[in-house]
Design a protein around this motif. Structure first.
Motif, PDB file in Angstrom:
ATOM      1  N   GLY A 404       0.724  -1.273   0.009  1.00  0.00           N
ATOM      2  CA  GLY A 404      -0.055  -0.044   0.184  1.00  0.00           C
ATOM      3  C   GLY A 404       0.761   1.371  -0.055  1.00  0.00           C
ATOM      4  N   ASN A 405       2.106   1.181  -0.484  1.00  0.00           N
ATOM      5  CA  ASN A 405       2.957   2.322  -0.416  1.00  0.00           C
ATOM      6  C   ASN A 405       2.869   2.932  -1.737  1.00  0.00           C
ATOM      7  OD1 ASN A 405       5.067   4.245  -0.258  1.00  0.00           O
ATOM      8  ND2 ASN A 405       6.569   2.772   0.396  1.00  0.00           N
ATOM      9  N   TYR A 406       1.863   3.869  -1.991  1.00  0.00           N
ATOM     10  CA  TYR A 406       1.397   4.333  -3.121  1.00  0.00           C
ATOM     11  C   TYR A 406       2.406   5.782  -3.607  1.00  0.00           C
ATOM     12  CZ  TYR A 406      -0.912   7.719  -0.084  1.00  0.00           C
ATOM     13  OH  TYR A 406      -1.115   8.648   1.118  1.00  0.00           O
ATOM     14  N   HIS A 407       3.115   6.441  -2.574  1.00  0.00           N
ATOM     15  CA  HIS A 407       4.071   7.074  -2.707  1.00  0.00           C
ATOM     16  C   HIS A 407       5.410   6.350  -3.449  1.00  0.00           C
ATOM     17  CE1 HIS A 407       6.819  10.693  -2.016  1.00  0.00           C
ATOM     18  NE2 HIS A 407       7.827   9.755  -1.835  1.00  0.00           N
ATOM     19  N   LYS A 408       5.705   5.402  -3.120  1.00  0.00           N
ATOM     20  CA  LYS A 408       7.017   4.624  -3.696  1.00  0.00           C
ATOM     21  C   LYS A 408       6.506   4.356  -5.242  1.00  0.00           C
ATOM     22  CE  LYS A 408      10.038   0.633  -3.499  1.00  0.00           C
ATOM     23  NZ  LYS A 408      10.459  -0.277  -2.529  1.00  0.00           N
ATOM     24  N   PHE A 409       5.179   3.890  -4.943  1.00  0.00           N
ATOM     25  CA  PHE A 409       4.625   3.368  -6.570  1.00  0.00           C
ATOM     26  C   PHE A 409       4.413   4.362  -7.500  1.00  0.00           C
ATOM     27  CE2 PHE A 409       0.850   3.089  -9.113  1.00  0.00           C
ATOM     28  CZ  PHE A 409       1.252   1.776 -10.142  1.00  0.00           C
TER      29      PHE A 409
END
Length: 514
Positions: A404-409
């Motif tokens: 759920g790490n959308y920043h890294k995605f």
């Protein structure tokens, strides 16, 4: 002398009341059982507020040009109520494209046509009664097979299998010395297999001879029959044992036609011509960009390679180029076919770029949410595979989404190697919806659009605004100044994007999926 009482006249004697007044008030008993006056009826709840698109959809359903004389009004209203009720229960009133949604009468006519086609199906015999159908079954071929062999006539001998023809005698005949039970082994085998004299008249003998010749030819030539001839038997053994086609066609361009018969050499291009064809197609794709023409020519080129059993580094190059072009145009059907063939070619160690297409495969399974095949790919990865930059990037994308790490995605999305961005473009929208749904819960009371543009990986400020407006959330935007626009993260906007996320994450099913 007693004091005078002001309310009693002079000389009057005081009156003594022998019966004291009761200490309660008498209440008359209830003589009837009428209901007391009921409380005032509360006002009826206000009707639900439908979106304007739903109201326009209802109005279009009852316009004169949309009405059908064969559909009663009550049936039309029933279907309309069913459509809106299902959309309300699914929380899709605001997400459904009501402008393009079929009208109720169209759905009714489609259902009638479907029922009519089912009624006309060949397996449905409406005229046959249950009694007649049962009689036909009892008197059919299966019933005849269940009859005792003693009831058969001589005319039925040819339709019986050999073991039934041999054993159709009565019990009295089977115990005689001349019966097959007491015959020699050779006589019984001859009777069982019906071996004929060696004059070639028996089909069994001719089949044995044809099979013997076929195996002798295979042993002498070492060639396997054509794949399109393996399902049907040929009268000529040489026709069934020809090797791969060797093309003689010199045309650089040729339309793709599906094979319905063995190909002729004059219609197949040899390897040296196919190499020139590939160079021509590459130059035409760069100049013209006509995908319909290029895809047809590449499929024809791949077909000529297949019928000639050509598997080398040139074959790998053809499939890789076609797969990249299909990815660029979003044609996942052709990409899947090329990817499937490339897996088999890479197993033969014929060169190419296996790490690049392994990364594409991981990203493709992320898009289709195919966890089973994804687990198989992860189980087959080696340390050398994981060290490849493209494969490492694809694995990082999978890990970021799983955590759920959308920043890294979105940082990985902006730095995708090779042509992986074309695959990520296919699921970037749903991941933005998921991230925005989480942002609406985490940030209160509002967010700056500049922050959302950077956080969700948009190319520009306008693209971020357009993304929010396309989901019907423009009422949650507020312009503070010329260059400052905020997005209110209230429960209504959070629910709106949560519903859009649920719709976007539905299962992906594609034709030609690997």
């Amino acid at each position: 002398m007693s004091a005078s009482v002001p309310w009693r006249p002079a000389g009057a004697q005081p009156t003594i009341n022998p019966t004291p007044a009761p200490a309660y008030n008498t209440v008359s008993a209830r003589r009837s059982f009428d209901k007391p006056d009921s409380a005032p009826t509360p006002p009826a709840p206000a009707p639900p507020k439908w979106p304007p698109s739903v109201r326009q959809y209802v109005q279009r359903s009852f316009t004169p040009e949309a009405l059908d004389a064969s559909i009663p009004r009550d049936e039309l209203e029933k279907m309309l109520k069913k459509i809106i009720t299902e959309a309300t229960e699914a929380n899709a009133l605001y997400t459904t494209d009501w402008d393009n949604h079929p009208l109720p009468q169209q759905l009714i006519l489609a259902q009638r046509a479907k029922n009519a086609n089912l009624d006309k199906a060949p397996w449905r015999n409406h005229s046959a009664t249950p009694e007649k159908t049962m009689k036909d079954v009892c008197d059919g071929p299966l019933a005849k097979k269940r009859k005792s062999p003693e009831g058969m006539t001589n005319a039925d001998d040819e339709s019986l299998p050999p073991w039934r023809r041999t054993n159709k005698r009565r019990i009295e005949d089977r115990i005689e010395p001349t019966s097959p039970v007491v015959r020699s082994l050779s006589d019984r085998m001859e009777k069982r297999h019906h071996i004929s004299p060696p004059n070639g008249s028996s089909k069994y003998t001719s089949d044995l001879e044809r099979r013997r010749q076929r195996f002798e030819n295979d042993k002498a030539g070492g060639q396997s029959p054509r794949p399109w001839n393996t399902s049907s038997r040929s009268d000529s053994p040489s026709d069934a044992n020809d090797g791969p086609v060797v093309g003689t066609c010199q045309n650089l361009e040729k339309r793709y036609l599906r094979l319905t018969a063995p190909p002729k050499p004059e219609t197949v291009r040899p390897l040296q011509v196919l190499e020139k064809t590939l160079e021509l197609l590459k130059s035409k794709w760069k100049k013209e960009g006509n995908y319909t023409y290029i895809c047809d020519q590449f499929k024809s080129l791949r077909q000529d390679l297949t019928v000639q059993h050509i598997k080398n580094d040139f074959t790998v190059t053809v499939y890789e180029i076609h797969a990249r072009i299909a990815l660029e145009k979003g044609d996942l059907g052709e990409y899947n076919q090329c990817q499937t063939q490339l897996r088999a070619l890479y197993a033969l160690n014929l060169g190419g770029h296996p790490a690049e297409f392994l990364a594409y495969r991981i990203l493709y399974f992320i898009y289709t949410q195919n966890r089973t095949d994804m687990n198989e790919v992860l189980a087959d990865l080696t340390s050398a595979d994981k060290s490849q930059p493209a494969v490492k990037h694809a694995l990082d994308v999978r890990s970021a989404l799983a955590l759920g790490n959308y920043h890294k995605f979105f940082r990985l999305y902006l730095d995708t190697p090779n042509m992986g961005a074309y695959l990520m473009d296919m699921f970037i929208e749903r991941e933005r919806l998921a991230a925005l749904a989480n942002l609406c819960k985490a940030y209160k009371p509002h967010l700056n659009i500049r922050f959302l543009t950077d956080e969700l990986g948009f190319d520009s400020f306008q693209d971020c605004l357009q993304f929010i407006c396309d989901r019907g959330a423009q009422e949650h935007l507020e312009q503070k100044s010329d260059d400052v626009v905020i997005f209110h993260t209230n429960p209504f906007s959070a629910q709106l994007f949560a519903q859009a996320k649920a719709v976007a994450f539905r299962r992906v099913d594609l034709k030609g999926q690997m």
